[in-house]
Scaffold this motif. Sequence first.
Motif, PDB file in Angstrom:
ATOM      1  N   TYR A 159       0.830  -1.194   0.000  1.00  0.00           N
ATOM      2  CA  TYR A 159       0.000   0.000   0.000  1.00  0.00           C
ATOM      3  C   TYR A 159       0.874   1.258   0.000  1.00  0.00           C
ATOM      4  O   TYR A 159       1.926   1.289   0.638  1.00  0.00           O
ATOM      5  CB  TYR A 159      -0.901   0.038   1.240  1.00  0.00           C
ATOM      6  N   LYS A 160       0.392   2.299  -0.663  1.00  0.00           N
ATOM      7  CA  LYS A 160       1.102   3.572  -0.663  1.00  0.00           C
ATOM      8  C   LYS A 160       1.064   4.217   0.715  1.00  0.00           C
ATOM      9  O   LYS A 160       2.054   4.740   1.213  1.00  0.00           O
ATOM     10  CB  LYS A 160       0.473   4.517  -1.684  1.00  0.00           C
ATOM     11  N   GLY A 161      -0.115   4.211   1.342  1.00  0.00           N
ATOM     12  CA  GLY A 161      -0.294   4.845   2.642  1.00  0.00           C
ATOM     13  C   GLY A 161      -0.081   3.876   3.784  1.00  0.00           C
ATOM     14  O   GLY A 161       0.247   2.700   3.586  1.00  0.00           O
ATOM     15  N   ASN A 162      -0.287   4.367   4.999  1.00  0.00           N
ATOM     16  CA  ASN A 162      -0.093   3.533   6.184  1.00  0.00           C
ATOM     17  C   ASN A 162      -1.169   2.454   6.280  1.00  0.00           C
ATOM     18  O   ASN A 162      -2.360   2.761   6.289  1.00  0.00           O
ATOM     19  CB  ASN A 162      -0.113   4.395   7.442  1.00  0.00           C
ATOM     20  N   ALA A 163      -0.714   1.211   6.370  1.00  0.00           N
ATOM     21  CA  ALA A 163      -1.634   0.073   6.384  1.00  0.00           C
ATOM     22  C   ALA A 163      -1.699  -0.617   7.737  1.00  0.00           C
ATOM     23  O   ALA A 163      -2.317  -1.675   7.862  1.00  0.00           O
ATOM     24  CB  ALA A 163      -1.230  -0.931   5.302  1.00  0.00           C
ATOM     25  N   SER A 164      -1.057  -0.039   8.754  1.00  0.00           N
ATOM     26  CA  SER A 164      -1.066  -0.612  10.096  1.00  0.00           C
ATOM     27  C   SER A 164      -1.265   0.509  11.116  1.00  0.00           C
ATOM     28  O   SER A 164      -0.859   1.652  10.878  1.00  0.00           O
ATOM     29  CB  SER A 164       0.240  -1.346  10.397  1.00  0.00           C
ATOM     30  N   ALA A 165      -1.877   0.169  12.256  1.00  0.00           N
ATOM     31  CA  ALA A 165      -2.136   1.196  13.265  1.00  0.00           C
ATOM     32  C   ALA A 165      -2.395   0.574  14.627  1.00  0.00           C
ATOM     33  O   ALA A 165      -2.886  -0.555  14.731  1.00  0.00           O
ATOM     34  CB  ALA A 165      -3.330   2.056  12.864  1.00  0.00           C
ATOM     35  N   ILE A 166      -2.045   1.327  15.666  1.00  0.00           N
ATOM     36  CA  ILE A 166      -2.386   1.002  17.045  1.00  0.00           C
ATOM     37  C   ILE A 166      -3.124   2.211  17.614  1.00  0.00           C
ATOM     38  O   ILE A 166      -2.618   3.333  17.553  1.00  0.00           O
ATOM     39  CB  ILE A 166      -1.133   0.691  17.887  1.00  0.00           C
ATOM     40  N   CYS A 167      -4.329   1.975  18.142  1.00  0.00           N
ATOM     41  CA  CYS A 167      -5.156   3.076  18.650  1.00  0.00           C
ATOM     42  C   CYS A 167      -5.612   2.784  20.072  1.00  0.00           C
ATOM     43  O   CYS A 167      -5.907   1.641  20.413  1.00  0.00           O
ATOM     44  CB  CYS A 167      -6.402   3.273  17.788  1.00  0.00           C
ATOM     45  N   ILE A 168      -5.681   3.822  20.873  1.00  0.00           N
ATOM     46  CA  ILE A 168      -6.216   3.738  22.230  1.00  0.00           C
ATOM     47  C   ILE A 168      -7.339   4.763  22.358  1.00  0.00           C
ATOM     48  O   ILE A 168      -7.108   5.966  22.205  1.00  0.00           O
ATOM     49  CB  ILE A 168      -5.146   4.024  23.293  1.00  0.00           C
ATOM     50  N   PHE A 169      -8.549   4.271  22.614  1.00  0.00           N
ATOM     51  CA  PHE A 169      -9.710   5.144  22.777  1.00  0.00           C
ATOM     52  C   PHE A 169     -10.178   5.136  24.228  1.00  0.00           C
ATOM     53  O   PHE A 169     -10.290   4.070  24.845  1.00  0.00           O
ATOM     54  CB  PHE A 169     -10.877   4.656  21.912  1.00  0.00           C
ATOM     55  N   GLU A 170     -10.470   6.319  24.754  1.00  0.00           N
ATOM     56  CA  GLU A 170     -11.211   6.433  26.005  1.00  0.00           C
ATOM     57  C   GLU A 170     -12.690   6.521  25.635  1.00  0.00           C
ATOM     58  O   GLU A 170     -13.061   7.273  24.725  1.00  0.00           O
ATOM     59  CB  GLU A 170     -10.783   7.673  26.778  1.00  0.00           C
ATOM     60  N   MET A 171     -13.534   5.741  26.351  1.00  0.00           N
ATOM     61  CA  MET A 171     -14.943   5.694  26.015  1.00  0.00           C
ATOM     62  C   MET A 171     -15.782   6.391  27.089  1.00  0.00           C
ATOM     63  O   MET A 171     -15.323   6.621  28.212  1.00  0.00           O
ATOM     64  CB  MET A 171     -15.387   4.241  25.851  1.00  0.00           C
ATOM     65  N   SER A 172     -17.013   6.702  26.728  1.00  0.00           N
ATOM     66  CA  SER A 172     -17.871   7.504  27.601  1.00  0.00           C
ATOM     67  C   SER A 172     -18.279   6.787  28.881  1.00  0.00           C
ATOM     68  O   SER A 172     -18.711   7.432  29.845  1.00  0.00           O
ATOM     69  CB  SER A 172     -19.130   7.930  26.836  1.00  0.00           C
ATOM     70  N   ASP A 173     -18.157   5.449  28.927  1.00  0.00           N
ATOM     71  CA  ASP A 173     -18.495   4.713  30.145  1.00  0.00           C
ATOM     72  C   ASP A 173     -17.285   4.511  31.052  1.00  0.00           C
ATOM     73  O   ASP A 173     -17.358   3.791  32.047  1.00  0.00           O
ATOM     74  CB  ASP A 173     -19.112   3.356  29.797  1.00  0.00           C
ATOM     75  N   GLY A 174     -16.151   5.141  30.694  1.00  0.00           N
ATOM     76  CA  GLY A 174     -14.935   5.019  31.490  1.00  0.00           C
ATOM     77  C   GLY A 174     -14.027   3.882  31.078  1.00  0.00           C
ATOM     78  O   GLY A 174     -12.911   3.755  31.588  1.00  0.00           O
ATOM     79  N   SER A 175     -14.471   3.057  30.147  1.00  0.00           N
ATOM     80  CA  SER A 175     -13.639   1.949  29.677  1.00  0.00           C
ATOM     81  C   SER A 175     -12.629   2.437  28.645  1.00  0.00           C
ATOM     82  O   SER A 175     -12.710   3.564  28.139  1.00  0.00           O
ATOM     83  CB  SER A 175     -14.512   0.846  29.066  1.00  0.00           C
ATOM     84  N   VAL A 176     -11.671   1.559  28.334  1.00  0.00           N
ATOM     85  CA  VAL A 176     -10.651   1.842  27.323  1.00  0.00           C
ATOM     86  C   VAL A 176     -10.776   0.799  26.218  1.00  0.00           C
ATOM     87  O   VAL A 176     -10.884  -0.407  26.494  1.00  0.00           O
ATOM     88  CB  VAL A 176      -9.234   1.802  27.926  1.00  0.00           C
ATOM     89  N   PHE A 177     -10.770   1.255  24.982  1.00  0.00           N
ATOM     90  CA  PHE A 177     -10.799   0.374  23.814  1.00  0.00           C
ATOM     91  C   PHE A 177      -9.476   0.479  23.076  1.00  0.00           C
ATOM     92  O   PHE A 177      -9.061   1.565  22.680  1.00  0.00           O
ATOM     93  CB  PHE A 177     -11.955   0.758  22.886  1.00  0.00           C
ATOM     94  N   SER A 178      -8.793  -0.649  22.913  1.00  0.00           N
ATOM     95  CA  SER A 178      -7.540  -0.646  22.152  1.00  0.00           C
ATOM     96  C   SER A 178      -7.717  -1.420  20.858  1.00  0.00           C
ATOM     97  O   SER A 178      -8.379  -2.461  20.820  1.00  0.00           O
ATOM     98  CB  SER A 178      -6.407  -1.279  22.977  1.00  0.00           C
TER      99      SER A 178
END
Length: 340
Positions: free
Chosen positions: A206-225
């Motif tokens: 792929y020309k662009g970035n094809a991999s990623a690591i994300c960390i989300f804070e959610m509205s219920d206080g949980s964390v989504f990775s």
Amino acid sequence: MMTHKIILAGCGGMSNEWLKYAAERENADIVGLVDLYEKQAVKRAKEHGLNVPIFTDLSAAIEETGANLVFDVTIPSSHKQIVTTALQAGCNVFGEKPMAESLEDALEMIKLTEQTGKRYSVMQNRRFLKKIRALRQTLKTDVIGTVGSIHANFFLGPHFGGFRDLMDHVLILDMAIHTFDQARFLTRADPVSVYCHEYNPPGSWYKGNASAICIFEMSDGSVFSYNGSWCAEGLPTSWESEWRVTGSKGTAKWDGIHHPIVETVDESNQDGFMRSYHRMEIPDTWEGREGHSGCLDDMFDALEHDRLAETDCTDNIKSIAMVLGAVESAKTGNKIEIGI
């Protein structure tokens, strides 16, 4: 019963599922095909035995056929134009994800639905699977207690060719929205912030970035990775991702293929360094159809009963906000607040 006269826009896209569905539904008819490349539309019409007019302009197609519903299966950069044209012409819209390439565009599209009184719903077919519905119901019943974190791994190596190979943020923009939307679906929570590191590993086609690591804070206080790659050769996950949800009483796992499983603490045995656990497999209970058919069933039912579809644009904007927030974080190297 309401009759749906449908224009399919973007015949070169992934339209087979949409066409098959329309052919099966008694109160829906394809009345025209639209594509900038007329040959694509002619090919699709022959494949499906459709004897309908073919257009290169959506406005003309709607006017000449009297269509009241547009299926938008165009490439992402065309979604705003197609949806805007259809809504202004008095049509409802069912569209492929993502709903827009920017949050500003998405908000404008929502405003237009309010002004026109028409509906715009987005295809999020991976919500409509028996096993993810089973997992969601289990989390709702408090079996594993209060959810603290939810984790998704996604590793595949598809060689699409075409426009995806040239996209700048191909994994996040074109695919990760499915997983992000699934996370919202499972937790019943919305995004608050995100930090994303995006990269293109050795061997990527792929020309662009094809991999990623994300960390989300959610509205219920949980964390989504989220940990994903679209150029990972070997040992693939499912397209549904691999999931682990940790709670105050136990953990749920789903490999995206088999039944989810849950392990909860054995309250009768609290001795020892590591506690013992009860394990159970989560059975299917949802009786709806799966995938594209399930999502389209909900979209049509929503129109016919004057309610918002589960994937209405007013809800889906929260999933696209996760995508666009992740891209902004990757570009800037900063944690991004998501204000939707």
